[in-house]
Enzyme design. Structure first.
Site, mmCIF file in Angstrom:
data_model
loop_
_atom_site.group_PDB
_atom_site.id
_atom_site.type_symbol
_atom_site.label_atom_id
_atom_site.label_comp_id
_atom_site.label_asym_id
_atom_site.label_seq_id
_atom_site.Cartn_x
_atom_site.Cartn_y
_atom_site.Cartn_z
ATOM 1 N N HIS A 194 -2.455 11.183 0.506
ATOM 2 C CA HIS A 194 -2.029 10.843 1.866
ATOM 3 C C HIS A 194 -1.479 12.127 2.497
ATOM 4 O O HIS A 194 -0.269 12.273 2.676
ATOM 5 C CB HIS A 194 -0.973 9.733 1.807
ATOM 6 N N TYR A 254 -4.280 2.535 15.933
ATOM 7 C CA TYR A 254 -3.100 2.587 16.798
ATOM 8 C C TYR A 254 -3.487 2.694 18.284
ATOM 9 O O TYR A 254 -3.180 1.826 19.065
ATOM 10 C CB TYR A 254 -2.201 3.785 16.445
ATOM 11 N N GLU A 257 -3.527 0.368 8.107
ATOM 12 C CA GLU A 257 -2.349 0.719 8.911
ATOM 13 C C GLU A 257 -2.525 0.204 10.325
ATOM 14 O O GLU A 257 -3.593 0.370 10.921
ATOM 15 C CB GLU A 257 -2.173 2.238 9.011
ATOM 16 N N TRP A 277 1.955 -0.825 9.048
ATOM 17 C CA TRP A 277 2.638 0.454 8.900
ATOM 18 C C TRP A 277 3.910 0.346 9.693
ATOM 19 O O TRP A 277 3.847 0.118 10.895
ATOM 20 C CB TRP A 277 1.804 1.636 9.423
ATOM 21 N N ASN A 336 -7.436 2.481 9.874
ATOM 22 C CA ASN A 336 -6.123 2.488 10.542
ATOM 23 C C ASN A 336 -6.366 2.413 12.041
ATOM 24 O O ASN A 336 -7.330 2.996 12.535
ATOM 25 C CB ASN A 336 -5.348 3.772 10.229
ATOM 26 N N ARG A 386 0.860 -1.181 0.000
ATOM 27 C CA ARG A 386 0.000 0.000 0.000
ATOM 28 C C ARG A 386 0.897 1.231 0.000
ATOM 29 O O ARG A 386 1.741 1.385 0.869
ATOM 30 C CB ARG A 386 -0.903 0.020 1.235
ATOM 31 N N GLU A 404 -6.911 8.747 6.054
ATOM 32 C CA GLU A 404 -7.276 9.337 7.347
ATOM 33 C C GLU A 404 -7.964 10.686 7.186
ATOM 34 O O GLU A 404 -7.488 11.716 7.682
ATOM 35 C CB GLU A 404 -6.048 9.468 8.248
HETATM 36 C C1 FCB Z 1 -0.890 7.563 10.519
HETATM 37 C C2 FCB Z 1 -0.544 8.078 9.144
HETATM 38 C C3 FCB Z 1 0.740 7.515 8.600
HETATM 39 C C4 FCB Z 1 1.809 7.292 9.638
HETATM 40 C C5 FCB Z 1 1.253 6.664 10.890
HETATM 41 C C6 FCB Z 1 2.254 6.430 11.989
HETATM 42 O O1 FCB Z 1 -1.720 8.452 11.180
HETATM 43 O O2 FCB Z 1 -1.544 7.742 8.199
HETATM 44 O O3 FCB Z 1 1.146 8.363 7.547
HETATM 45 O O4 FCB Z 1 2.610 8.401 9.848
HETATM 46 O O5 FCB Z 1 0.187 7.417 11.387
#
Ligand code: FCB
Length: 490
Positions: A121, A310, A377, A420, A308, A101, A167
């Site tokens: 992006h 995290y 991600e 990611w 995504n 990707r 995002e």
């Molecule tokens: C996300 C972004 C990506 C990267 C990660 C750690 O928010 O999409 O570009 O920097 O965080």
């Protein structure tokens, strides 16, 4: 609170018992058509900033100024992926990656591994920012559609997975509310010193135009190209886990409101044709309205959702935030948050919470139906020059990929997973000081040599169905020599 802690501890024990042990994870537990890949984005890895007629994006402007991420560098050279892409794709093939990707650099315009392509992006051409303030103007809808048209026409014979905007929600919040990233707009009351902006209105307006631009490009793809090119098109958002801090009705509602402002902001219009009621109630007329025609354009404008993931937060209701007249997007949510941490994760790393991640995926299914989802991600952050023996990243991937086995068994429509990031990149928050890569790059090495971390070997073994335990042990025995190599290189 004590009770919550106990419940979570119990949950964790249950999860460990229920999930297949990490070392037993196998690629063939996933359907053959499920896709495993890794991600990057144009500005973060390409470099070659002034070559072949490329013009600056808002990220070039931002990274060259000194206001926020002073000393962290820029993407002028980054990983030099622009020149080294063949070598990199070879590494991907050797590793056993099934998909890659990446994003196209709008301001640059110009077999074996499936390309999953993002059209934007975060790196809007600077000229559009200068000409009409980028996403604040409706003119961007037409320009974005024209740009997308060129990409579909030129690359659509090979690209079968298109994502319009990465995002979309983070872009609006970080660029127009908090002002921590380009175009760096925020109200004077924000912590970041922006020279212009309005955090009460602009995040909503920017997101509104992103939605319209996405929908317009998707319609064009479907009308003009899809039948011929047989690809699919979607939008990407960042999701967060939101857990009520207590089980009081107020906190439970506040957590739901947080989800509305996070995912509902885009998925309600896409599914039902309008923004969530909670957003309308708290933001009032600052939240733009759709005409009937626009709402029809946006509804069903995705073939898949890119998600995504995290971080997660405990949410406490805070109605006091609504008292402020010129409140920003975040105050409109009327909550207080506290980051979810896990004892087994270092403070500067991303807590490993696959349990919460699964909850997010189930919530999306419940609210919006079982739409196909690509995890675009997910990855672990470590200090850049730490170690090639990135055990916490291996643990992270084992945890999340393991949770996907369970997700598929319980009927979630997850179609693929991308780590990611494929290689250490210019991180949008933190520059070259932090890294997410499966491959390490010493940014001072003139050849920018790619060196596999333990996680790269782990992922490759997983993808190729090679026995994991002995390999990991073998690699762990070599930790010392890995570390020595790294220190020699830096
Ligand atoms: C996300 C972004 C990506 C990267 C990660 C750690 O928010 O999409 O570009 O920097 O965080």
């Amino acid at each position: 609170m004590q009770l919550m802690v106990k419940v979570f501890a119990l949950l964790q024990i249950l999860l460990v018992a229920l999930f297949p042990a990490a070392h037993a994870l196998r690629r063939d537990e996933f359907p053959p058509e499920f896709v495993f890949g890794a991600s990057t984005s144009a500005y973060q890895v390409e470099g070659a900033a002034n070559e072949d007629g490329r013009k600056p994006s808002i990220w070039d402007t931002f990274a060259h100024a000194t206001y926020v991420n002073e000393n962290v560098g820029d993407g002028d050279v980054a990983c030099d992926h622009y020149h080294k892409y063949k070598e990199d794709v070879q590494l991907m093939a050797d590793m056993g990656l099934e998909a890659y990707r990446f994003s196209i650099s709008w301001s640059r315009l110009i077999p074996g591994i499936q390309p999953h392509v993002t059209l934007l992006h975060f790196d809007l051409p600077q000229t559009l920012e200068d000409e009409y303030e980028g996403w604040l103007s409706r003119r961007v809808v037409e320009d974005f559609t024209a740009y997308a048209d060129v990409c579909f026409r030129e690359f659509g014979d090979r690209v079968k997975h298109w994502t319009t905007v990465n995002e979309a929600n983070a872009y609006a919040i970080f660029g127009y509310d908090v002002g921590i990233s380009p175009p760096r707009r925020c109200s004077p009351s924000s912590l970041f010193n922006c020279s212009k902006g309005n955090s009460s209105t602009e995040p909503y307006l920017a997101a509104h135009h992103i939605l319209l631009a996405h929908a317009s490009a998707a319609r064009m793809y479907r009308k003009k190209y899809q039948a011929m090119q047989h690809g699919i098109i979607g939008l990407n958002i960042i999701s967060f886990g939101y857990l009520p801090k207590t089980n009081s009705t107020e906190d439970v509602r506040a957590a739901q409101r947080a989800r509305d402002f996070n995912i509902g902001w885009f998925m309600d219009p896409i599914t039902f044709g309008d923004y969530p009621d909670t957003m309308r109630k708290n933001a009032g007329s600052r939240l733009p309205s759709f005409t009937k025609k626009e709402s029809n354009l946006i509804r069903n404008s995705i073939d898949f959702l890119g998600v995504n993931f995290y971080f997660s937060f405990y949410v406490k209701n805070n109605p006091g935030n609504l008292q402020n007249e010129d409140r920003d997007f975040i105050a409109d949510i009327a909550m207080e948050t506290e980051r979810v941490r896990r004892e087994d994760t270092a403070p500067d790393e991303v807590p490993i919470t696959p349990d919460i991640f699964l909850g997010v995926l189930h919530t999306i299914k419940k609210a919006y139906g079982n739409i196909p989802i690509y995890i675009h991600e997910n990855g672990q952050q470590t200090p850049h020059n730490s170690s090639l023996n990135d055990r916490s990243r291996v643990k992270f991937l084992q945890g999340y990929i393991g949770s996907l086995v369970d997700a598929l068994r319980s009927g979630l429509n997850i179609k693929g997973y991308f780590v990611w990031s494929f290689m250490d990149a210019f991180e949008l928050v933190g520059g070259f000081e932090i890294s997410y890569g499966l491959y390490y790059i010493d940014m001072n090495d003139p050849n920018l040599r790619r060196q596999p971390k333990l996680s790269a070997e782990w992922y490759s073994n997983f993808l190729k169905g090679k026995p994991m335990d002995s390999k990991i042990k073998e690699i762990e025995k070599n930790v010392l020599s890995h570390d020595t190599q790294l220190h020699n290189a830096t």
